[in-house]
Design a protein around this motif. Sequence first.
Motif, PDB file in Angstrom:
ATOM      1  N   GLU A  97       0.814  -1.224   0.000  1.00  0.00           N
ATOM      2  CA  GLU A  97       0.000   0.000   0.000  1.00  0.00           C
ATOM      3  C   GLU A  97       0.842   1.265   0.000  1.00  0.00           C
ATOM      4  N   GLY A  98       2.137   1.129   0.264  1.00  0.00           N
ATOM      5  CA  GLY A  98       3.027   2.277   0.245  1.00  0.00           C
ATOM      6  C   GLY A  98       3.796   2.410   1.537  1.00  0.00           C
ATOM      7  N   VAL A 115      -5.629   5.746   0.222  1.00  0.00           N
ATOM      8  CA  VAL A 115      -4.488   5.912  -0.680  1.00  0.00           C
ATOM      9  C   VAL A 115      -3.680   4.620  -0.796  1.00  0.00           C
ATOM     10  N   THR A 116      -3.321   4.282  -2.031  1.00  0.00           N
ATOM     11  CA  THR A 116      -2.365   3.215  -2.315  1.00  0.00           C
ATOM     12  C   THR A 116      -1.295   3.781  -3.240  1.00  0.00           C
ATOM     13  N   ILE A 117      -0.039   3.625  -2.869  1.00  0.00           N
ATOM     14  CA  ILE A 117       1.065   4.133  -3.687  1.00  0.00           C
ATOM     15  C   ILE A 117       1.278   3.190  -4.876  1.00  0.00           C
ATOM     16  N   THR A 118       1.498   3.786  -6.048  1.00  0.00           N
ATOM     17  CA  THR A 118       1.648   3.028  -7.289  1.00  0.00           C
ATOM     18  C   THR A 118       2.961   3.359  -7.986  1.00  0.00           C
ATOM     19  N   ALA A 119       3.299   2.550  -8.961  1.00  0.00           N
ATOM     20  CA  ALA A 119       4.458   2.808  -9.820  1.00  0.00           C
ATOM     21  C   ALA A 119       4.037   3.779 -10.924  1.00  0.00           C
ATOM     22  N   GLY A 120       3.820   5.030 -10.546  1.00  0.00           N
ATOM     23  CA  GLY A 120       3.410   6.049 -11.502  1.00  0.00           C
ATOM     24  C   GLY A 120       1.930   5.997 -11.811  1.00  0.00           C
ATOM     25  N   GLY A 133       3.451   7.190  -7.889  1.00  0.00           N
ATOM     26  CA  GLY A 133       2.155   7.846  -7.962  1.00  0.00           C
ATOM     27  C   GLY A 133       1.261   7.280  -6.872  1.00  0.00           C
ATOM     28  N   TRP A 134      -0.037   7.545  -6.990  1.00  0.00           N
ATOM     29  CA  TRP A 134      -0.961   6.970  -6.023  1.00  0.00           C
ATOM     30  C   TRP A 134      -2.366   6.904  -6.607  1.00  0.00           C
ATOM     31  N   VAL A 135      -3.178   6.030  -6.050  1.00  0.00           N
ATOM     32  CA  VAL A 135      -4.603   6.011  -6.363  1.00  0.00           C
ATOM     33  C   VAL A 135      -5.373   6.323  -5.089  1.00  0.00           C
ATOM     34  N   ASP A 136      -6.502   6.985  -5.280  1.00  0.00           N
ATOM     35  CA  ASP A 136      -7.379   7.390  -4.183  1.00  0.00           C
ATOM     36  C   ASP A 136      -8.726   6.725  -4.438  1.00  0.00           C
ATOM     37  N   THR A 137      -9.103   5.801  -3.560  1.00  0.00           N
ATOM     38  CA  THR A 137     -10.307   5.014  -3.780  1.00  0.00           C
ATOM     39  C   THR A 137     -11.107   4.898  -2.481  1.00  0.00           C
ATOM     40  N   ASP A 138     -12.328   4.422  -2.609  1.00  0.00           N
ATOM     41  CA  ASP A 138     -13.121   4.110  -1.432  1.00  0.00           C
ATOM     42  C   ASP A 138     -12.359   3.090  -0.575  1.00  0.00           C
TER      43      ASP A 138
END
Length: 417
Positions: free
Chosen positions: A79-80, A104-109, A257-262
């Motif tokens: 998750e980061g 928030v989950t951290i992503t590879a861009g 990067g990151w994604v923002d989700t429920d």
Amino acid sequence: MTVDHFATRSSATLPLAHRTAGLIGSVIDSSTSLLAAQTHDIVRFAMGSPADEAVPLAEFRDIADKVIDHSSMTYGATEGEPVLLKALVEYLAGTSDPTAEERVTITAGGMQGLDLACKIFINPGDLVIVESPTYTNGSATALSYGAELLEAPMDENGLIVEALPDLVAAAGRKPKAIYTIPNFQNPSGTTLSLPRRHQLLELAHEWNSVIIDDDPYGLLRFEGEDLPSLQALSPGDPLLFSVRTFSKILAPGLRVGWVDTDPSLRQLVINAKQAMDTCANVPAQHIVAEFIRRGGLDTHLAGLRTEYKRRKDAMQESLRRNLGSRVTTTDPEGGFFLWLTLQGEDAQISTNKLFETALAEGVAFIPGPALSASGKFGDALRLCFASTTPERAEEGIIRLRRAMDRELEALKDGADA
């Protein structure tokens, strides 16, 4: 073993998965390799990347010397890294896009964020609405999961949301997802208006469609007033899957990067990511976290906004001076891009063909058809103003004019033949 035996083996039909038909690649990304192979001077308006001088390299070196240790060289939490999650959420609290750590989950861009969205939501045959023109790496991701794309038109206020009900009615089925770039859109530079943001959210709920909200540029507004993000307009909305990245505001090579989700979706995002790469780049996460913690991001963004406005204004002035009424352009209030449309007799020029001539003249851009799922916009092209100094941009526009002159002359010669 004989040569003939190897020839027989090499000619065998490979058992490819059906999804490979949807793996179309990226003209944008391929331009990096193409330009690297050129041996003459090229003014590079093609790739949407920060300029070398816009990357805080000295700060990164200093931070890396202080924070990189053995904990940076092992596996991290999917998750980061906790230090980055904390720093990021605290920073975003002061922006138009606030969030919470459990979202928030951290992503590879940003591209991994788009892939996660499509992997989680898209089945083969699902209908996905995409802007036209659009960032075709995003639409290509949907295609790679078997989506069928429905292109929707744009104007100076972004996606024409009012057109969507008729388009969906004509398609005969509701979309599973709507892919939008709401701020300083790639490639048009336009921003989705506040009324259309509200309307888009309403339609998504009417259709039970997820909105894939791709916003790499929202923190790069240099004119006008910030608009609330879709997340801010509809807090806790499970139909919003928001994709963000440090690629445009810090450096693309970080791949963070990151994604923002429920929050209810977060474990599924983690599961999907664990099937990809276990965790995002840990040393880069530690560097970004410390950069934010030191307060460097605010100062850095302020400098980018000032410089990018200067570069946009200079490029527009160069276009007026050198091409005048031969082109029209969008007028973004932030981000990286101008969208040019050829006018008058120049509109006969294919920008795919113009690209080849322009490259020979020493300037590169992205042709309009590369930014449409169906290859539209043969009379348009994208220029990145962020990566080029005003002086260098002037030279590039002069070279573009020479290429247009050559192509127009060739068309006239062909008509006379």
